[in-house]
Write a protein that holds these residues in place. Structure first.
Motif, PDB file in Angstrom:
ATOM      1  N   TRP A   1       0.860  -1.192   0.000  1.00  0.00           N
ATOM      2  CA  TRP A   1       0.000   0.000   0.000  1.00  0.00           C
ATOM      3  C   TRP A   1       0.889   1.233   0.000  1.00  0.00           C
ATOM      4  O   TRP A   1       1.719   1.434   0.894  1.00  0.00           O
ATOM      5  N   ASP A   2       0.729   2.068  -1.031  1.00  0.00           N
ATOM      6  CA  ASP A   2       1.473   3.327  -1.122  1.00  0.00           C
ATOM      7  C   ASP A   2       0.796   4.365  -0.239  1.00  0.00           C
ATOM      8  O   ASP A   2       0.018   5.210  -0.715  1.00  0.00           O
ATOM      9  N   VAL A   3       1.075   4.335   1.057  1.00  0.00           N
ATOM     10  CA  VAL A   3       0.339   5.171   2.001  1.00  0.00           C
ATOM     11  C   VAL A   3       0.716   6.645   1.880  1.00  0.00           C
ATOM     12  O   VAL A   3       0.002   7.519   2.380  1.00  0.00           O
ATOM     13  N   ALA A   4       1.857   6.923   1.256  1.00  0.00           N
ATOM     14  CA  ALA A   4       2.269   8.301   0.986  1.00  0.00           C
ATOM     15  C   ALA A   4       3.070   8.288  -0.301  1.00  0.00           C
ATOM     16  O   ALA A   4       3.375   7.226  -0.855  1.00  0.00           O
TER      17      ALA A   4
ATOM     18  N   VAL B   1       5.851   3.027   1.390  1.00  0.00           N
ATOM     19  CA  VAL B   1       5.134   1.807   1.024  1.00  0.00           C
ATOM     20  C   VAL B   1       5.087   0.895   2.240  1.00  0.00           C
ATOM     21  O   VAL B   1       6.132   0.641   2.870  1.00  0.00           O
ATOM     22  N   LEU B   2       3.885   0.444   2.599  1.00  0.00           N
ATOM     23  CA  LEU B   2       3.721  -0.563   3.646  1.00  0.00           C
ATOM     24  C   LEU B   2       3.398  -1.895   2.988  1.00  0.00           C
ATOM     25  O   LEU B   2       2.641  -1.943   2.010  1.00  0.00           O
ATOM     26  N   ARG B   3       3.935  -2.989   3.567  1.00  0.00           N
ATOM     27  CA  ARG B   3       3.743  -4.314   2.977  1.00  0.00           C
ATOM     28  C   ARG B   3       3.372  -5.330   4.048  1.00  0.00           C
ATOM     29  O   ARG B   3       3.761  -5.200   5.217  1.00  0.00           O
TER      30      ARG B   3
ATOM     31  N   GLY C   1       7.896  -2.099   5.684  1.00  0.00           N
ATOM     32  CA  GLY C   1       7.672  -0.937   4.845  1.00  0.00           C
ATOM     33  C   GLY C   1       8.964  -0.218   4.540  1.00  0.00           C
ATOM     34  O   GLY C   1      10.021  -0.518   5.116  1.00  0.00           O
ATOM     35  N   GLU C   2       8.872   0.722   3.585  1.00  0.00           N
ATOM     36  CA  GLU C   2      10.041   1.483   3.172  1.00  0.00           C
ATOM     37  C   GLU C   2       9.657   2.956   2.989  1.00  0.00           C
ATOM     38  O   GLU C   2       8.539   3.284   2.593  1.00  0.00           O
ATOM     39  N   TRP C   3      10.631   3.801   3.257  1.00  0.00           N
ATOM     40  CA  TRP C   3      10.525   5.229   2.962  1.00  0.00           C
ATOM     41  C   TRP C   3      11.585   5.539   1.914  1.00  0.00           C
ATOM     42  O   TRP C   3      12.780   5.351   2.151  1.00  0.00           O
ATOM     43  N   TYR C   4      11.140   5.991   0.747  1.00  0.00           N
ATOM     44  CA  TYR C   4      12.028   6.254  -0.384  1.00  0.00           C
ATOM     45  C   TYR C   4      12.431   7.720  -0.363  1.00  0.00           C
ATOM     46  O   TYR C   4      11.588   8.622  -0.477  1.00  0.00           O
ATOM     47  N   THR C   5      13.738   7.957  -0.205  1.00  0.00           N
ATOM     48  CA  THR C   5      14.247   9.300   0.063  1.00  0.00           C
ATOM     49  C   THR C   5      14.742  10.024  -1.178  1.00  0.00           C
ATOM     50  O   THR C   5      15.186  11.169  -1.088  1.00  0.00           O
TER      51      THR C   5
END
Length: 961
Positions: free
Chosen positions: A675-678, A682-684, A732-736
């Motif tokens: 889910w692309d929450v922002a 991305v949360l998985r 999840g990941e935060w893409y910087t």
């Protein structure tokens, strides 16, 4: 139809796979050809910043992770024929949760994923199963491991690790699946391309320089309908390893007289002089008459009893003497030889129209490896050392002593090994219904075979008195003997050995699969079927003293022996191998060696054949939740396996191959969501059920009866069920930006199917052996119990435990460009932490079988690069782990523990941009700080083995036309 092609300058040059792939894409899609040249959407850039080299590889990996639905990680080539690391297994350590197994020479061999051993990892090439016949320098590979050092990195442009499965993935990896995708002609763009590389390697242990090189060429026609790629690599490597081995530790087997508990015999287990077992060191009953004992001031013939031992080892109790630990065979070891490998990759693609794409991939590799291994053994086990002034620590490890009546033996084990592997993969992709339906079909066939000859030449030194010290490093000693003197007085007497031993291995895989996709890449239903066959046979051959040894002793007597001995490279003697083999007619006896119960690598003779049939259904879809995209994948895979396990058995003096059969079926569901929450988050989550088939070595027949009543037998268990893992992942990941991101994953596995030694009662007929092969007494005993159809037998064999292995852990990864500090600077790091425990009725029995897993591991890389230069420092570290079960060398609580180990590597390059082919000068340094690999026996100051692979420096040049 959504057949996007990546359009950056870099992807044009390299033709790497498009990263905007379907989130639930199966290996069939990853391994399949690039999309046909149908009408395409506008060009797609991976990022606004165009990068090259290592940063490009990271950027592609980041984008692939972001676009996936499940938990997957990929590594991409930096350029044509240039992977970020010199070894495939080592490349994979940049992925969190990956544990690397290194050979004694420091080379990456195979990998485990998230707390499960190497055999729980399924390895594929272009989606097709891989099985190799090779083994490492100190490995047996009796399970389902795959040695990755057989495959050149130059031939592959993508490695993908699937930690959470989809139904279309091939089953067999309870921990995960690793897919290696080889290059194809349309990956490299239109026209002709040639890439070359030359490199020289220097290792400071072998003190030799060895060359390696590769050439890869591709061509596609102007119409973009036909392409050919071919590549060759060649390596002429040198092996150089120094180390120390003990083959475990042992303690004295004191008699009742020596213990002071009786007039004859030995104390029982658990008594004052035999607390934990072991008992491999036999102190003589009386002082022998030889130069060593006389020189030590002892009186030959004097009785060595309790009082004598206490008087000559002041400060120790008789219990401490009885439990005193020394190396079974303390030995410095030296290895040197060749590590040659040649390989070929051929690939053809044909696109007759925009709705069809055909391909054929052929991979071939062969390796020739030699190892002139020598070791000098201080005889502990089965020896007769007499201790004087012995000191021990709180764990009863001997820290210092004078040992008289001591003896060494030289063991020379030169081996020659040849391995070959070929793999053929034809296939095609077809699009229908304006691109809304796609059919992938693929076949595969592979074969690998190995032959290793490993003779043993062993002779003894004169008796000596030595000063022994163990300060926690490696045990050392001083002696008046010059152990590097061929004329010392070496002898065959007292256990000299001349053995011829060989090993043959064959593995074969074949398969066919078809995958039908209905719908476009993000919203579809997939259906598929697959058939696979896997075959392996291991055979040991041994002339272990029967024929070659007596002939060799007759040709090379004690009087002649010194003429066949040379001063060695490691401070002790070696053998003039060529002369000894020639004068003792070794080749004749090697070729005539009969089949044995197993090879001298510690494995077992036998084989298996598995046929599997699988079918699956999978759904991929995308929805809008709170204005944000939610990607879903769900499916189930059904698999049926028929297996035949075969191996030699000897009953009633008759030897024959016996075959045992078994079968099982499994349903393997899987579900993943992302889910692309922002915009950049991305949360998985993922839940699945995965499997690994049982260890074939635990299923080999090897049927033996322990008595003439035929009531108790030992046999493999063909009815072992697979390892089944129930998995749940959340992360999840935060893409910087650019290649940067931070990711955290929590995972839990519950694994059923582990085995332990148990007893199964079954009718005699179920053993699968002929009744008339038994002795008369055994036949009579069975008849008295109702005959072979009624009489039951208690069979000791590996059985599935009524217990589960629970693995809980977390992974953290951070990839961060630091352009705000310095243009082109960045770092990547990952950390994995594991907690493993056993649950259930047989948890205690299972606990001793869980080993070889590091509780924590991390990897970090600091990199910098610009348009012409790059520098990269990488450090990988793994916490020490339990390496074996208990009861090592008969000592109940003893286990082998691997120590913590880290390794620092350097990679640098500079490109000459104004020179034709833009040659790139490269420098790689492996194990920059010269770290050793060590394991211990029970206690930290009782080394089990220690190997120094040295530091390897590689300089080279590569370019493209």
């Amino acid at each position: 139809m959504n057949k996007k092609l990546c359009k950056t300058e870099l992807s044009r040059a390299l033709g790497l796979m498009c990263l905007a792939m379907a989130s639930g894409a199966a290996i069939a899609q990853d391994a399949g050809p690039a999309a046909a040249p149908a009408p395409q959407p506008e060009a797609q850039q991976l990022d606004a910043v165009v990068v090259r080299g290592f940063r490009q590889s990271l950027q592609y990996s980041t984008e692939a992770k972001r676009e996936s639905t499940g938990f997957t990680d990929s590594i991409f080539a930096e350029d044509i024929g240039k992977f970020p690391d010199t070894n495939i297994a080592e490349s994979l350590t940049r992925i969190p949760g990956i544990q690397l197994s290194r050979d004694v020479n420091g080379e990456g061999l195979n990998i485990g994923i998230r707390g499960l051993g190497n055999s729980f990892t399924k390895t594929t090439i272009n989606g097709a199963s891989v099985a190799t016949a090779s083994i490492g320098l100190d490995a047996t590979n009796q399970n389902r491991e795959v040695d990755l050092n057989l495959f050149p990195t130059e031939f592959f442009n993508q490695l993908t690790v699937y930690k959470s499965p989809v139904a279309s993935l091939p089953e067999g990896g309870a921990a995960g699946v690793v897919n290696m995708r080889n290059m194809r002609p349309f990956d490299l763009g239109a026209g002709g391309h040639v890439t070359y590389s030359l490199q020289a390697d220097y290792n400071d242990i072998s003190e030799k320089t060895s060359p390696r090189g590769s050439v890869i060429g591709s061509w596609t026609n102007d119409e973009g309908t036909f392409g050919v790629l071919a590549g060759v690599t060649s390596t002429r490597g040198r092996l150089g390893v120094e180390g120390f081995e003990t083959i475990g530790w042992t303690n004295p087997n004191l008699t009742n007289v020596q213990c002071g508990t009786g007039a004859s015999g030995f104390p029982p287990r658990g008594s004052v002089c035999d607390r934990n077992g072991g008992n491999g060191w036999r102190i003589p009953d009386t002082v022998p008459d030889n130069a060593a004992t006389l020189g030590a001031g002892l009186t030959p013939g004097q009785v060595i009893d309790r009082d004598w031992l206490l008087a000559n080892n002041p400060g120790l109790s008789i219990e401490q003497i009885g439990e005193a630990l020394i190396p079974r065979l303390g030995r410095p070891v030296h290895m040197s030889g060749d590590r040659d490998r040649d390989a070929f990759l051929g690939s053809v693609e044909w696109r007759p129209n925009e709705n069809a794409n055909f391909y054929l991939d052929v991979l071939y590799a062969k390796a020739h490896r030699t190892n002139d291994r020598i070791d000098l053994n201080l005889i502990g086990r089965n020896g007769n050392i007499i201790p004087l002034d012995m000191k021990v620590d709180a764990n009863n490890v001997v820290t210092s002593a004078t040992f008289t009546n001591a003896q060494f033996f030289l063991e020379a084990r030169p081996y020659r090994e040849d391995v070959q592997y070929w793999h053929i993969t034809p296939g095609g992709t077809f699009w229908f219904n304006d691109g809304n339906a796609k059919l992938d079909v693929q076949a595969n066939m592979s074969r690998s075979w190995m032959f290793r000859e490993s003779p043993t030449i062993l002779f003894n030194s004169p008796f000596t008195t030595l000063q022994y010290t163990n300060d926690g490093g490696i045990p050392r000693w001083t002696t008046d003997l010059d152990l590097n003197d061929p004329n010392l007085g070496w002898t065959w007497d007292g256990g000299g050995r001349v053995w011829a031993q060989n090993e043959k291995r064959v593995t074969e895989t074949s398969g066919v699969r078809a995958d039908l996709q209905l719908g476009e890449d993000r919203n579809n239903v997939k259906l598929g079927v697959a058939w696979d066959e896997n075959f392996r046979r291991i055979q040991g051959f041994g002339d272990t003293g029967s024929d070659w040894q007596p002939y060799a002793f007759s040709q090379v007597t004690d009087a002649d022996l010194a003429g066949y001995i040379l001063p060695g490279p490691a401070g002790f003697v070696t053998v003039d191998f060529d002369r000894f083999m020639r004068d003792t007619n070794y080749a004749r006896y090697r070729d005539a060696a009969p089949e044995a119960a197993g090879p001298n690598t510690g494995g077992a003779t036998g084989g298996f054949k598995e046929q599997t049939r699988a079918a699956y259904i999978e759904v991929n879809t995308e929805a809008d939740v709170l204005g944000r995209a939610l990607r879903l994948n769900a499916g189930v895979r059904y698999v049926a396996t028929d297996q035949k396990i075969s191996g030699p058995v000897t009953i009633g003096g008759e030897r024959f191959w016996q075959t045992l059969e078994g079968d099982y079926t499994e349903w393997l569901p899987s579900f993943s969501a992302a889910w692309d929450v922002a915009d950049n988050v991305v949360l998985r989550m993922s839940g699945s059920r995965t499997m690994t088939r049982p260890n074939p070595s635990s299923m080999l027949p090897a049927t033996t009866f322990t008595d003439q009543s035929a009531q108790v037998a030992n046999q493999g268990n063909p009815n072992l069920t697979p390892y089944i893992s129930t998995n749940f992942d959340l992360g999840g990941e935060w893409y910087t930006g650019a290649e940067g991101f931070v990711g955290l994953t929590l995972f839990n596995k519950r694994v059923e199917g582990y085995t332990y030694q148990g007893v199964t009662t079954m009718p005699f007929r179920n053993l699968g052996i002929p009744f008339d092969s038994l002795t008369d007494a055994q036949q009579q005993a069975l008849n008295s119990r109702g005959g072979p159809d009624v009489a039951t037998v208690n069979v000791q064999q590996q059985v599935n435990a009524d217990a589960e292995l629970e693995i809980r852990g977390w992974e953290l990864i951070w990839v961060q460009p630091l352009g705000f500090v310095f243009d082109g600077l960045g770092f990547m790091a990952n950390y994995t932490d594991l907690d493993i425990k056993t649950l259930g009725k047989d948890a205690d029995a299972l606990a001793g079988n869980v080993y070889g897993v590091s509780p924590s591991l991390w990897n970090a890389t600091l990199y910098w690069e610009n348009a012409v230069a790059s520098v990269r420092l990488s450090y990988s570290w793994a916490e020490g782990a339990v390496g074996t079960g208990p009861n090592q060398q008969g000592i109940g609580p003893a286990q082998i523990y691997g120590e913590d180990r880290g390794q620092l590597d350097l990679s640098a390059s500079y490109t000459l941009r104004n020179v034709r082919s833009q040659p790139q000068l490269t420098l790689n340094v492996l194990n920059l700080t010269g770290e050793e690999r060590r394991s211990n026996f029970w206690h930290d100051n009782a080394v089990n083995d220690l190997y120094d692979p040295g530091t390897t420096v590689m300089v080279g040049i590569r370019g493209s036309f």
